[in-house]
Design an enzyme around this catalytic site. Sequence first.
Site, PDB file in Angstrom:
ATOM      1  CD  GLU A   1      -5.481  -2.014   7.004  1.00  0.00           C
ATOM      2  OE1 GLU A   1      -4.292  -1.705   6.339  1.00  0.00           O
ATOM      3  OE2 GLU A   1      -5.603  -3.125   7.815  1.00  0.00           O
TER       4      GLU A   1
ATOM      5  CB  CYS B   1      -1.435   2.014   2.036  1.00  0.00           C
ATOM      6  SG  CYS B   1      -2.998   0.964   1.849  1.00  0.00           S
TER       7      CYS B   1
ATOM      8  N   GLY C   1      -1.875   7.451  12.491  1.00  0.00           N
ATOM      9  CA  GLY C   1      -2.498   6.197  12.946  1.00  0.00           C
ATOM     10  C   GLY C   1      -1.858   5.715  14.178  1.00  0.00           C
TER      11      GLY C   1
HETATM   12  C1  UN1 Z   1      -6.240  -1.243  -3.320  1.00  0.00           C
HETATM   13  O1  UN1 Z   1      -5.076  -1.704  -3.466  1.00  0.00           O
HETATM   14  O2  UN1 Z   1      -7.011  -1.283  -4.135  1.00  0.00           O
HETATM   15  O3  UN1 Z   1      -5.069   3.332   1.368  1.00  0.00           O
HETATM   16  C2  UN1 Z   1      -6.921  -0.734  -1.868  1.00  0.00           C
HETATM   17  C3  UN1 Z   1      -4.772   2.422   0.860  1.00  0.00           C
HETATM   18  C4  UN1 Z   1      -5.397   0.947   0.828  1.00  0.00           C
HETATM   19  C5  UN1 Z   1      -6.314   0.531   0.040  1.00  0.00           C
HETATM   20  C6  UN1 Z   1      -5.694  -0.088  -1.243  1.00  0.00           C
HETATM   21  N1  UN1 Z   1      -6.112   1.138   2.374  1.00  0.00           N
HETATM   22  O4  UN1 Z   1      -4.045   2.600  -0.210  1.00  0.00           O
END
Ligand code: UN1
Length: 483
Positions: free
Chosen positions: A252, A286, A235
């Site tokens: 993200e 994440c 990223g």
């Molecule tokens: C969630 O916690 O339901 O890649 C979504 C990830 C985050 C999305 C989490 N961008 O785990």
Amino acid sequence: MTTTFEPAQGSMLIGGEWTVGGRRTEDVDPSTGEVFAEVARGDASDVDSAVEAAKEAFAGWAGLAAATRAQVLNAAAAELDADADAWAQLMAREMGKPVAEARGECLRAGAILRYFAGEAHRPIGEHFASDTRSTWLFTRRQALGVVGIIAPWNFPAAIPAWKVAPALAFGNTVVLKLASDAPLTGLRLVRALQSAGLPAGALNVVLGSGGEVGDRLIDHPDVAAISFTGSTAVGRSIVGRAAAAGKKVQAEMGGHNPAIVCADANLGQALDAVALGAFASAGQKCTATRRVYVARSRYDEFLTGLVERARGLRIGSALDATTQLGPLAGRSQAADVAAGVDAARRTAEVACGGASVDGPGCFFEPTVFADVPADNVAATQEIFGPVVAVWAMEEGEDLVELANRTSFGLSAAIFTRDLNEAKRFVEGVRAGLVHVNSQTAGAEVHVPFGGLGASSYGPHEQGRAAIEFYTEDKTVYFDPVAG
Ligand code: UN1
């Protein structure tokens, strides 16, 4: 056993045509370790063709009424909802998310499409009183052009949906790079949009490695913006390259999400939430809970309860509806988690788990670390698996300071009955998502999602926030002809 899929299921979509290209990669079922499909592996020339197609389609798609674009999203959502069971099985097969959880994600993807269809009827600007009496003064948001989207494997339905849906709803055309580890799940979404009447070229899909396909997408001069979800290292480099080329960019990335369990917490509630936050999707979120700080007076009880919950999880094939902990998404993910846990256990105590599960699949035991030194990898780095570290905190410790012991800032949770403590935490914690008495993971479709600090770059995703990234703003001074 290799199952034969329809060609469109492992192919790229360029200008409305499904294309396989000359090279293939294997898609492995992490529950069994067996190859179950082959998917196309494209190169930079496929990206060039896809961008060209998206560029050609832009004027037509952006020129439609927003409500007409919304019809496509709604129709795709209806098709996907009707097919949620089969879609969830595909996801479970492809990347190991337990089918019950996978089904929830598939339904979430449909809800996301519907939410962004609703954007057709929400404001795209603001009207101001001008200092000049005759002037109409207003802002107006418009599509950017061709948007490049780079999606991860861990939410292979929801994340492509929450990037592609607003991109299309606001009139952009898209080149979508799906993760090589789970492209079939995202392709199911793409096929639904196609059969719902999306014009050729409005959404194109490329498959292949980051080095060949991703880099070309980021560098392509006709791509106006890049939206990425994935690792922090990748990223960060994408943000630098895209920004240097003058593109809008949104990333993200990782998280190292804390949960604070105060002495007055409802311990059962905190335990359920931490177990879910740490072990659901085998910790491959994440937003997963990585660090837990528990009031000293409740520490032993909490640790015992968490270990019990970890040991009680039903580990099994992602396709089994009763499975609570499926495999990691693939061999390389399993190797990374094993390496991280091996490094962590050198200086931390393993309260439970700590090893791969023997057998052909990519399973890893739910793992709880205790007595973790501050510089241990489990205290500082994202081990992307079912791994969590627990500490006892002393009375009077600064809860915000504990939570903020990381450069990440995605999600944070506090468990307490004390309103003032909760308020102080919400105000002080550096996290884009804050939970009081609920787990760190999860994202509702109609509110912004994103982190602070090293977790994110650029505008947040989802909800009304999405309009910031997927459109650009004009301020219009509109005067009548004089006379
Ligand atoms: C969630 O916690 O339901 O890649 C979504 C990830 C985050 C999305 C989490 N961008 O785990």
